[in-house]
Design an enzyme around this catalytic site. Sequence first.
Site, short mmCIF file in Angstrom:
data_model
loop_
_atom_site.label_atom_id
_atom_site.label_comp_id
_atom_site.label_asym_id
_atom_site.label_seq_id
_atom_site.Cartn_x
_atom_site.Cartn_y
_atom_site.Cartn_z
CG ASN A 78 -1.63 1.31 1.43
OD1 ASN A 78 -2.58 1.63 0.72
ND2 ASN A 78 -1.18 2.09 2.41
CE1 TYR A 143 0.08 7.71 -7.19
CE2 TYR A 143 -1.83 8.39 -8.48
CZ TYR A 143 -1.30 7.69 -7.42
OH TYR A 143 -2.12 6.96 -6.59
CB ALA A 146 4.59 5.23 -10.73
#
Length: 239
Positions: A78, A143, A146
Amino acid sequence: MARTILVTGGGTGIGRAIARHFAAEGDGVVVTGRRPEPLAELAAEAGVSTAVCDHTDSAALTRLLDRLPDRIDVLVNNAGGNTDFDTDGEQDLAAYARDFRANLDANLVSAALTTRALEDRLAPGGAVVHIGSIAAEQAAGSYGAAKAGLANWNIDLAGRLGSRGITANVVAPGYIADTEFFRDKLSGERREQLVAATATGRAGTPADIAGAVAFLASPAARHLTGQVLHVNGGARATR
């Protein structure tokens, strides 16, 4: 039988909800994070074990191994987040490279390093679940890149772990309220847009994601691997 669950980056938000869910089910839960204060609060509240760790740092991960059980039934990667919210505003090429790599490290490299470090401890019949993002399917800069890379890398991981009966999947949230993701920089107008984009007419909650993770880690999902489970209220439909 109680399982051992490791939740990375679980001091707040989605990770915290995941850790509390498994702890409430009677599992042994270890939660990591970079900040000791939220971890201490969670430990007192939910009875979980905690350890401070930066999962982008291979040396920190090596030290963490000494504090973890020899058997991990469920690994929840996470840790991460959009590091663009923390940039200094510099616009030159060196800054662009630094900031791009920061998102890759936080959201892709951290999951790969953690899984590699723990691969020999993953229990047969267990599960690895990564937290992805709707951003992987949208224009979302480094982001999004990724998180898209995380989903692609997970396909390879599922193939490697499958012979041991270990599943590997991604849960990709849409807009989730009550987290620190936006660093208090989300305007009311933008929030309304994100909610309006859903079919359900509401923001997601950390508990929504915890439920999806729990399903993928359950006996009911033992033949489900190499997949991305979108939890976004229909904000991005799939077929």
